[in-house]
Design a protein around this motif. Structure first.
Motif, short mmCIF file in Angstrom:
data_model
loop_
_atom_site.label_atom_id
_atom_site.label_comp_id
_atom_site.label_asym_id
_atom_site.label_seq_id
_atom_site.Cartn_x
_atom_site.Cartn_y
_atom_site.Cartn_z
N ARG A 150 0.78 -1.29 -0.04
CA ARG A 150 0.10 0.06 0.03
C ARG A 150 0.63 1.35 -0.20
NH1 ARG A 150 -4.85 1.23 3.75
NH2 ARG A 150 -5.75 -0.61 2.77
N ASP A 153 2.17 1.83 -3.31
CA ASP A 153 1.05 2.34 -4.39
C ASP A 153 1.01 4.11 -3.92
OD1 ASP A 153 -0.95 2.01 -6.11
OD2 ASP A 153 -2.41 2.17 -4.53
N ARG A 154 1.13 4.34 -2.75
CA ARG A 154 1.05 5.70 -2.47
C ARG A 154 2.25 6.65 -2.89
NH1 ARG A 154 -1.05 10.09 -1.26
NH2 ARG A 154 -0.86 11.14 0.79
N LEU A 156 3.86 5.60 -5.88
CA LEU A 156 3.52 5.88 -7.18
C LEU A 156 2.70 6.81 -7.49
CD1 LEU A 156 3.27 1.93 -7.76
CD2 LEU A 156 4.92 3.33 -8.67
N GLY A 157 1.60 7.04 -6.73
CA GLY A 157 0.82 8.08 -6.99
C GLY A 157 1.74 9.56 -6.82
N SER A 160 3.72 10.20 -10.01
CA SER A 160 2.95 10.45 -11.04
C SER A 160 2.25 12.00 -10.72
CB SER A 160 1.90 9.56 -11.40
OG SER A 160 1.10 9.25 -10.57
N SER A 161 2.46 12.37 -9.75
CA SER A 161 1.74 14.01 -9.57
C SER A 161 2.67 14.97 -9.06
CB SER A 161 0.54 13.65 -8.60
OG SER A 161 0.85 13.26 -7.40
N GLU A 175 8.64 3.72 -14.07
CA GLU A 175 8.33 2.94 -12.90
C GLU A 175 8.87 1.68 -12.96
OE1 GLU A 175 4.49 3.92 -12.69
OE2 GLU A 175 4.69 5.86 -11.72
N GLU A 200 -0.21 -7.59 -9.59
CA GLU A 200 -1.65 -7.01 -9.85
C GLU A 200 -1.87 -5.88 -9.37
OE1 GLU A 200 -5.90 -7.44 -10.33
OE2 GLU A 200 -5.05 -8.25 -8.29
N ILE A 201 -1.56 -5.68 -8.10
CA ILE A 201 -1.94 -4.64 -7.17
C ILE A 201 -1.36 -3.34 -7.77
CG2 ILE A 201 -2.16 -3.49 -5.07
CD1 ILE A 201 -2.24 -6.20 -3.68
N LEU A 202 -0.08 -3.50 -7.84
CA LEU A 202 0.87 -2.05 -8.24
C LEU A 202 0.70 -1.93 -9.84
CD1 LEU A 202 3.80 -2.64 -5.79
CD2 LEU A 202 1.54 -0.92 -5.58
N ALA A 203 0.43 -2.72 -10.71
CA ALA A 203 0.32 -2.50 -11.94
C ALA A 203 1.53 -1.93 -12.66
CB ALA A 203 -1.09 -2.04 -12.38
N ILE A 204 2.65 -2.05 -12.28
CA ILE A 204 3.99 -1.62 -12.82
C ILE A 204 4.83 -2.84 -13.37
CG2 ILE A 204 3.79 0.49 -11.96
CD1 ILE A 204 6.08 -0.11 -10.21
N ARG B 131 -4.07 5.71 -7.59
CA ARG B 131 -3.02 5.39 -6.51
C ARG B 131 -3.64 5.73 -5.09
NH1 ARG B 131 0.16 1.30 -8.80
NH2 ARG B 131 0.76 2.34 -10.75
N SER B 132 -3.11 4.82 -4.26
CA SER B 132 -3.32 4.86 -2.78
C SER B 132 -3.34 6.58 -2.28
CB SER B 132 -2.66 4.19 -1.96
OG SER B 132 -3.08 4.31 -0.38
N GLN B 134 -4.64 9.19 -3.54
CA GLN B 134 -5.08 10.07 -4.60
C GLN B 134 -6.76 10.08 -4.61
OE1 GLN B 134 -3.32 8.46 -8.14
NE2 GLN B 134 -1.84 9.97 -8.19
#
Lengths: 269, 229
Positions: A150, A153-154, A156-157, A160-161, A175, A200-204, B131-132, B134
Motif C-alpha cells: 500500500r 502504491d502511495r 507511485l501516486g 505521477s503527480s 517506474e 496485480e495490485i501495483l500494475a507496474i 493510487r492510494s 489520490q
C-alpha cells in the motif's frame, strides 16, 4: 545526459539503501560512471552499507550550503571503478535540503556521471519528495506484504503527480517494481503475497525479485554491497536486476521453492 | 458550456452586464467558453469587436446559436462556430448545458431535462491506475477509470462511476444526491461504495460478488449489488 534514478518505497526497512548500494555498484560494474546520493539526511546509512563510513569528511548539506565543493565531498569507492558516494549529513535534518540546492547539485553531478542513484528516505515528507522530484526513473522497493504494497502504491501516486516531470507535463517517470525479501516457501504457505499478487495490485513492470537471504545481512554488516557476493542468490538476483534496468531481457529466478535433493532429504540440511 | 442570452448585444451593454456578473465570481468564469444565443437579437452584431471584448474579460467566445442566416454568415466570417440550440438552453439565462458539437448529431442528442443535461457533459476519463492517497472528483458528470483504484484511493462522481480494473478503494457515485446513479466495476474489492450518501463498507460487500465484476445501484432506498452483465 545523466539518468536520475530514485530508489524509493514509502515504507521503511524494506531494503531501499541495500538496493541503492547494489544497483549503484551493479551499474558501475557494467561500466557506467555512477554516483549514489544519500537523501536520508539525519539518518545516514548508505556509508555503512558501502563500507566508507570512516571516509566521510563533507556531506550533501555542506555542498548545498557552499561549504565544500563536490570534488571534496564525493567518496570514491575502493572496490569498484566508476563508483562514487555522496553521503548525507548526520547532524542536520531533512529540512536542510532545498529544491534549488538539490537541483544545483544534481545538475553538477549530471555533467560527469551516467547514472545518479538517489537513495530516498522512508515516508512521504519533504526528504522523500526531494529525492523523487528530479527523477527520470524510479525503482519502487516493495516487500511482499500488504502494508509495504500500500505504501508503494502511495509513492507511485506521488511519482505521477508531485515530480518535476509531472509538474512540467513531461513524459512520466519510468517506474520499476523491485520485490525484496521474497520467500517462496512462505508464499507457498500463503503467509506472503506472491509476485503475481503484488504485480496485480501495483500494475507496474517488474524489474527484479530479490530472495530473502542471509547474504544480505552479512553484506550489510561487512559494509560490502551484496551484489559483489556473486555466489549468493541475492547477489545474482541483483545482477539480473541491473541487466533488466539496462534493457536486457532476463528470465526471473528464485521464484519457486528449491526442491531438496535426495541426499539432503535423507540427511537434512 | 455556458450560454449567454441577451437582447442587446452591443459591446457597451455587454461589457457592463458581463463585468457585473464576473465581479460576483471572478474565478468561476475564468477563461470559460461562452456561446452567444441570438434568439432575441434581430440585427447582426459586430462579432470581431465582441470577440475582443470577451478576451479582455478573460472569457472565450466560441460560437453562436439560434442565429439567422445573415448572423450565421457574419459569425462564420469572424471565425466563430455556429451551434444548434439544445432544448434545455432555450429558457435559461446562463446555465450549464451540453451543446452537441456543430458537426455532430443535431437535436437527437439534445438534453431534455436539467439532470440529463448535467450527465451528457463529457465524462471524466482517467487513463491510469488511481493510487492510494489520490482523490479524483468528476464534477457534474460520469467518471471512467481505465485502471484500478488502489486501497486508500477515492473516486467520486456526481454521475456514474465505471472502473475497468479492480476497485480496492472508495467509490462514491451520485455525490450531489442523485440516487439513479450507479457504480460499475470489473473486480469488486472496495473499502466503501456509496450512492447519493447511502454507503456500504467492505464487510457488507463480502459474498458472491466479492472479487468479481459487479454493478451497484439504489433500489427502494437501499443499495443492491447485481451482476455486471
Amino acid at each position: 545526459m545523466a539518468k536520475i534514478i530514485v530508489v524509493t518505497s514509502g515504507k521503511g526497512g524494506v531494503g531501499k539503501t541495500t538496493s541503492s548500494a547494489a544497483i549503484g555498484t551493479g551499474l558501475a560494474l557494467a561500466g557506467h560512471k555512477t554516483v549514489i546520493v544519500d537523501f536520508d539526511i539525519g539518518l545516514r546509512n548508505l556509508d555503512l552499507i558501502m563500507g566508507c563510513e570512516r571516509r566521510v569528511v563533507y556531506d550533501f548539506v555542506n555542498v548545498i550550503n557552499g561549504e565544500a565543493n563536490l570534488k571534496q565531498t564525493l567518496i570514491k569507492d575502493k572496490r569498484t571503478d566508476n563508483l562514487f558516494i555522496l553521503p548525507a549529513s548526520q547532524t542536520r535534518d531533512k529540512d536542510a535540503l532545498t529544491r534549488e540546492g538539490v537541483e544545483k547539485v544534481l545538475n553538477e553531478l549530471a555533467k560527469d556521471f551516467d547514472f545518479i542513484i538517489c537513495d530516498s528516505p522512508a515516508g512521504i515528507e519533504s526528504g522523500a519528495m526531494m529525492a523523487l522530484y528530479f527523477a527520470d526513473e524510479a525503482v519502487v522497493v516493495t516487500n511482499p506484504e500488504v502494508s509495504s504494497v500500500r505504501d508503494s502504491d502511495r509513492i507511485l501516486g506521488m511519482l505521477s503527480s508531485k515530480s518535476r516531470r509531472a509538474e512540467q507535463g513531461l513524459e512520466g517517470i519510468k517506474e520499476h517494481l523491485l520485490l525484496t525479501r521474497y520467500n517462496p516457501e512462505r508464499v507457498e504457505k500463503g503467509e506472503m503475497l506472491s509476485v503475481e499478487d503484488v504485480k496485480e495490485i501495483l500494475a507496474i513492470e517488474l524489474v527484479g525479485v530479490i530472495p530473502e537471504s542471509q547474504a544480505v545481512l552479512n553484506a550489510s554488516n561487512s559494509g560490502q554491497p551484496v551484489i559483489l557476493d556473486k555466489d549468493s542468490d541475492a547477489g545474482q538476483a541483483y545482477l539480473d536486476t541491473i541487466k533488466r534496468l539496462l534493457g536486457e531481457q532476463v528470465p526471473f529466478r528464485f521464484l519457486n521453492v528449491e526442491k531438496k535433493g535426495f541426499i539432503k532429504r535423507i540427511f537434512g540440511g | 458550456m455556458s450560454v449567454l442570452h441577451c437582447a442587446d448585444v452591443s459591446v457597451a451593454t455587454l461589457q457592463k452586464l458581463l463585468s457585473a456578473k464576473l465581479a460576483q465570481a471572478p474565478a468561476f468564469f475564468l477563461q470559460a467558453p461562452i456561446v452567444l444565443n441570438l434568439s432575441d437579437v434581430s440585427q447582426t452584431p459586430d462579432f470581431v469587436s465582441l470577440k475582443k471584448l470577451f478576451i479582455e474579460l478573460k472569457l472565450v467566445l466560441v460560437g453562436v446559436t439560434a442565429a439567422t442566416p445573415e448572423q450565421k454568415a457574419a459569425a462564420h466570417a469572424a471565425g466563430l462556430a455556429v451551434l444548434q440550440a439544445g432544448k434545455a438552453s432555450v429558457k435559461a439565462k446562463e446555465q450549464t448545458v451540453a451543446q452537441p458539437p456543430a458537426n455532430g448529431p443535431a437535436n437527437g442528442a439534445a438534453p431534455t431535462s436539467a439532470v440529463a443535461a448535467a450527465t451528457t457533459m463529457d465524462s471524466k476519463v482517467v487513463e491510469q491506475t488511481v493510487r492510494s492517497g489520490q482523490q479524483i472528483y468528476a464534477k457534474g458528470t460520469d467518471l471512467i477509470v481505465k485502471g484500478a483504484v488502489g486501497a486508500g484511493a477515492e473516486v467520486i462522481a456526481d454521475g456514474n462511476i465505471h472502473i475497468y480494473g479492480s476497485l480496492r478503494g472508495k467509490a462514491i457515485a451520485g455525490a450531489s444526491g442523485d440516487t439513479s446513479k450507479r457504480i460499475y466495476c470489473y473486480n469488486l474489492q472496495a473499502e466503501l461504495v456509496s450512492i447519493a450518501g447511502n454507503y456500504w463498507l467492505s464487510d457488507s460487500l463480502q459474498g458472491k460478488f466479492w472479487g468479481k465484476s459487479a454493478c451497484i445501484k439504489m433500489q427502494d432506498d437501499s443499495l443492491v449489488i447485481s451482476e455486471l452483465v
